[in-house]
Design a protein around this motif. Structure first.
Motif, mmCIF file in Angstrom:
data_model
loop_
_atom_site.group_PDB
_atom_site.id
_atom_site.type_symbol
_atom_site.label_atom_id
_atom_site.label_comp_id
_atom_site.label_asym_id
_atom_site.label_seq_id
_atom_site.Cartn_x
_atom_site.Cartn_y
_atom_site.Cartn_z
ATOM 1 N N LYS A 65 28.817 1.105 14.304
ATOM 2 C CA LYS A 65 28.124 0.557 13.130
ATOM 3 C C LYS A 65 27.526 -0.809 13.449
ATOM 4 N N GLU A 66 28.297 -1.623 14.193
ATOM 5 C CA GLU A 66 27.795 -2.952 14.572
ATOM 6 C C GLU A 66 26.596 -2.836 15.507
ATOM 7 N N ALA A 67 26.644 -1.856 16.422
ATOM 8 C CA ALA A 67 25.527 -1.646 17.353
ATOM 9 C C ALA A 67 24.253 -1.295 16.600
ATOM 10 N N ILE A 68 24.387 -0.409 15.623
ATOM 11 C CA ILE A 68 23.219 0.001 14.835
ATOM 12 C C ILE A 68 22.745 -1.143 13.949
ATOM 13 N N SER A 69 23.678 -1.925 13.433
ATOM 14 C CA SER A 69 23.317 -3.060 12.578
ATOM 15 C C SER A 69 22.487 -4.092 13.339
ATOM 16 N N ILE A 70 22.905 -4.430 14.566
ATOM 17 C CA ILE A 70 22.130 -5.429 15.315
ATOM 18 C C ILE A 70 20.826 -4.828 15.839
ATOM 19 N N SER A 71 20.784 -3.507 15.986
ATOM 20 C CA SER A 71 19.518 -2.861 16.325
ATOM 21 C C SER A 71 18.517 -3.053 15.188
ATOM 22 N N TYR B 251 19.469 -8.637 22.330
ATOM 23 C CA TYR B 251 19.890 -7.597 21.389
ATOM 24 C C TYR B 251 20.089 -6.258 22.110
ATOM 25 N N GLU B 252 19.154 -5.931 22.991
ATOM 26 C CA GLU B 252 19.182 -4.639 23.682
ATOM 27 C C GLU B 252 20.495 -4.444 24.439
ATOM 28 N N THR B 253 20.912 -5.464 25.193
ATOM 29 C CA THR B 253 22.131 -5.326 25.972
ATOM 30 C C THR B 253 23.369 -5.446 25.093
ATOM 31 N N ILE C 265 21.676 -15.077 30.277
ATOM 32 C CA ILE C 265 21.561 -13.637 30.017
ATOM 33 C C ILE C 265 22.110 -12.824 31.188
ATOM 34 N N GLU C 266 21.872 -13.294 32.410
ATOM 35 C CA GLU C 266 22.405 -12.586 33.579
ATOM 36 C C GLU C 266 23.930 -12.644 33.594
ATOM 37 N N LEU C 267 24.484 -13.801 33.259
ATOM 38 C CA LEU C 267 25.939 -13.943 33.211
ATOM 39 C C LEU C 267 26.533 -13.028 32.147
ATOM 40 N N ALA C 268 25.905 -12.966 30.981
ATOM 41 C CA ALA C 268 26.396 -12.103 29.902
ATOM 42 C C ALA C 268 26.356 -10.634 30.307
ATOM 43 N N GLU C 269 25.234 -10.207 30.903
ATOM 44 C CA GLU C 269 25.092 -8.807 31.313
ATOM 45 C C GLU C 269 26.115 -8.435 32.376
ATOM 46 N N CYS C 270 26.334 -9.318 33.363
ATOM 47 C CA CYS C 270 27.271 -8.998 34.431
ATOM 48 C C CYS C 270 28.722 -9.076 33.961
ATOM 49 N N THR C 271 28.989 -9.926 32.977
ATOM 50 C CA THR C 271 30.322 -9.955 32.384
ATOM 51 C C THR C 271 30.609 -8.624 31.697
ATOM 52 N N TYR C 272 29.615 -8.088 31.011
ATOM 53 C CA TYR C 272 29.754 -6.746 30.415
ATOM 54 C C TYR C 272 29.978 -5.690 31.498
ATOM 55 N N LEU C 273 29.191 -5.738 32.574
ATOM 56 C CA LEU C 273 29.299 -4.730 33.632
ATOM 57 C C LEU C 273 30.659 -4.777 34.324
ATOM 58 N N LEU D 107 6.597 -2.637 23.681
ATOM 59 C CA LEU D 107 7.519 -2.322 24.772
ATOM 60 C C LEU D 107 8.948 -2.727 24.401
ATOM 61 N N CYS D 108 9.096 -3.868 23.743
ATOM 62 C CA CYS D 108 10.419 -4.308 23.288
ATOM 63 C C CYS D 108 10.984 -3.349 22.242
ATOM 64 N N ILE D 109 10.131 -2.887 21.339
ATOM 65 C CA ILE D 109 10.564 -1.927 20.318
ATOM 66 C C ILE D 109 11.091 -0.654 20.981
ATOM 67 N N MET D 110 10.371 -0.174 21.976
ATOM 68 C CA MET D 110 10.784 1.044 22.689
ATOM 69 C C MET D 110 12.147 0.851 23.354
ATOM 70 N N ASN D 111 12.349 -0.283 24.013
ATOM 71 C CA ASN D 111 13.614 -0.540 24.705
ATOM 72 C C ASN D 111 14.772 -0.690 23.732
ATOM 73 N N THR D 112 14.523 -1.343 22.609
ATOM 74 C CA THR D 112 15.574 -1.517 21.605
ATOM 75 C C THR D 112 15.996 -0.173 21.023
#
Length: 336
Positions: free
Chosen positions: A101-107, A87-89, A51-59, A160-165
């Motif tokens: 649309k894809e962002a909202i769909s995975i939300s 999902y959040e990231t 997850i850290e690798l995925a997030e930093c690859t995005y950044l 808390l997860c619902i709020m972040n999503t």
């Protein structure tokens, strides 16, 4: 495995100091040290590195590679909490890629994990919004805005997860369906009013201030709510929200009661705050609104152009179409 763990620790330290290219190297090295069966044999270490690798690859704006890493992490994630983090990231990633649309769909997929169903057709969205608005208005008749900071603390991890999503979903909803955005804002507010404040409730209150100002014409209440949101975030010490809250206060709220240039200092400071939090979206939003405030405030075009040049390299590096579609035309306007 010990070497992989050391790279995870080093990567997190680099990430906390906003050295995104360096932490990417650490996380990539650590991930490469894992065995083929690491998801089965060393799940926690593998999830953390993945997850850290995925997030930093995005950044680092390597969007296609980040998407592959997020998908792999999601396939192997075990708990609802871990899946929600992925999902959040990924929602943020798709927003940067202009896949609204894809962002909202995975939300919707993420929220279904917690038995939260978001309506799809506009009539159902508007009906649900009206119901949530009535709930919020009734609750806020009993709780004064200045007392929101004293609500008990939300403790349920699923909520808390619902709020972040939901928070991650607001930008793509803003760009694609403002009715949905309003519904999501109200859901966050009502969750906070019912279950207590979370570390992202300040964002819920801050965005709800936009409903008070733009929809209900309650400008002073909206402004007061953004101030309470900033105060609440100081209480939770959530650095990840600082750029978001400063942006909403400075770009969307303060001008109702102060001079249009009053929020420039906060918006300028958002570059540092956003880099520290890895919040590239709201750095970009802030930069675009710095240019707007300077223009409306009467600054010379030469001065505004000089400011745009200071941020040009950063904006190009984000590769964020929505940010660039607002930024580049403003430069072209100045030059013409």
């Amino acid at each position: 495995l010990e070497l992989a763990k050391l790279n995870l620790v080093a990567g997190k330290k680099a990430k906390n100091s906003a050295a995104f290219s360096l932490d990417l190297k650490y996380f990539q090295t650590g991930f490469n040290l894992l065995t083929k069966n690491s998801w089965l044999e060393n799940y926690e270490l593998t999830f953390s590195l993945s997850i850290e690798l995925a997030e930093c690859t995005y950044l680092n704006a390597n969007f296609a590679e980040a998407e592959i890493l997020f998908d792999e992490t999601l396939r192997n994630s075990k708990s609802l909490i871990e899946k929600a983090r992925v999902y959040e990231t990924k929602i943020i990633l798709y927003t940067a890629m202009n896949k609204m649309k894809e962002a909202i769909s995975i939300s919707r997929e993420a929220l279904k994990l917690f038995k939260i169903n978001i309506p799809k057709n506009n009539l159902a969205i508007k009906t649900a919004t009206f119901i949530e608005l009535m709930k919020a208005n009734n609750s806020l008749k009993k709780i004064k805005i200045e007392n929101l900071i004293n609500l008990p603390q939300m403790s349920d991890q699923n909520k808390l997860c619902i709020m972040n999503t939901i928070m991650s979903t607001l930008p793509p909803a803003y760009f694609s369906n403002t009715d949905l955005m309003m519904l999501l804002i109200l859901k966050m507010v009502n969750y906070s009013l019912k279950y207590g404040n979370s570390n992202v409730s300040s964002y819920a209150y801050s965005t709800y201030s936009l409903v008070l100002s733009f929809i209900l014409n309650r400008y002073n209440d909206g402004y007061e709510l953004t101030k309470v949101a900033l105060e609440l975030n100081e209480k939770f010490k959530n650095k990840k929200l600082k750029a978001k809250l400063n942006f909403i206060y400075a770009a969307m709220s303060s001008h109702w009661v102060h001079h249009v240039k009053e929020g420039l200092t906060l918006l300028s400071g958002n570059y540092k705050d956003g880099i520290e939090a890895g919040d590239l979206q709201y750095i970009g939003y802030s930069i675009n609104h710095i240019l707007i405030k300077k223009f409306v405030g009467g600054d010379s075009l030469d001065d505004i152009y000089k400011t745009s040049c200071e941020y040009y390299d950063f904006m190009i590096r984000t590769k964020d179409k929505n940010l660039l579609d607002a930024f580049i035309p403003r430069i072209q306007f100045i030059l013409n």
